[in-house]
Write a protein that holds these residues in place. Structure first.
Motif, short mmCIF file in Angstrom:
data_model
loop_
_atom_site.label_atom_id
_atom_site.label_comp_id
_atom_site.label_asym_id
_atom_site.label_seq_id
_atom_site.Cartn_x
_atom_site.Cartn_y
_atom_site.Cartn_z
N GLY A 1 48.91 37.18 28.34
CA GLY A 1 47.84 37.34 27.38
C GLY A 1 46.53 36.73 27.83
N TRP A 2 46.55 36.03 28.93
CA TRP A 2 45.34 35.34 29.39
C TRP A 2 44.88 35.93 30.71
N ALA A 3 43.61 35.78 30.97
CA ALA A 3 43.04 36.25 32.23
C ALA A 3 42.53 35.07 33.03
N ARG A 4 42.52 35.22 34.33
CA ARG A 4 41.97 34.21 35.25
C ARG A 4 40.73 34.78 35.90
N VAL A 5 39.89 33.90 36.39
CA VAL A 5 38.67 34.33 37.08
C VAL A 5 38.65 33.69 38.46
N ALA A 6 38.55 34.53 39.48
CA ALA A 6 38.37 34.06 40.85
C ALA A 6 36.91 34.29 41.22
N ASN A 7 36.33 33.35 41.95
CA ASN A 7 34.93 33.43 42.32
C ASN A 7 34.74 33.37 43.82
N ALA B 1 38.66 37.67 48.92
CA ALA B 1 39.98 37.75 49.56
C ALA B 1 40.97 38.48 48.67
N LEU B 2 40.96 38.21 47.38
CA LEU B 2 41.86 38.89 46.45
C LEU B 2 41.54 40.39 46.42
N ALA B 3 40.28 40.74 46.40
CA ALA B 3 39.89 42.16 46.43
C ALA B 3 40.38 42.84 47.70
N GLU B 4 40.28 42.14 48.84
CA GLU B 4 40.75 42.69 50.11
C GLU B 4 42.27 42.87 50.11
N LEU B 5 42.99 41.91 49.54
CA LEU B 5 44.45 42.03 49.43
C LEU B 5 44.83 43.23 48.56
N LEU B 6 44.13 43.41 47.45
CA LEU B 6 44.39 44.55 46.57
C LEU B 6 44.10 45.87 47.29
N ARG B 7 42.99 45.92 48.00
CA ARG B 7 42.59 47.13 48.71
C ARG B 7 43.62 47.48 49.81
#
Length: 93
Positions: A16-22, A28-34
């Motif tokens: 139910g909660w969201a985290r924020v990476a900056n 890096a997280l975007a690259e892992l997802l891609r």
């Protein structure tokens, strides 16, 4: 010219909660997802401190990221890491 700081809001499915990476951690997280199941390597996708970003995503955000050690040749043969995101996450817009 300064670039705007990258931000990514995400959550684990069912949470139910969201985290924020900056910053670079978000990058890096975007690259892992891609990359998906093939993952990323510092050799193919250069980043200043991949191991630090992975450490942060594991310890501060609780994400499951596999490290696969792969051999490489060339003038300085050895091994390099391939990082694969195993956690399913939902990006929150």
């Amino acid at each position: 010219m300064k670039h705007p700081k990258q931000t990514m809001r995400f959550r684990l499915p069912g949470a139910g909660w969201a985290r924020v990476a900056n910053g670079r951690v978000a990058w890096a997280l975007a690259e892992l997802l891609r990359a998906g199941k093939r993952g990323v390597t510092p050799i193919d996708n250069p980043g200043p401190r991949w191991s630090a970003y992975i450490f942060t995503l594991r310890t501060e955000y609780g994400l499951d990221i596999e490290t696969v050690n792969e051999p490489h040749g060339g003038p300085y043969p050895g091994t390099h890491a391939r990082y694969v995101l195993k956690s399913r996450i939902e990006v929150v817009e």
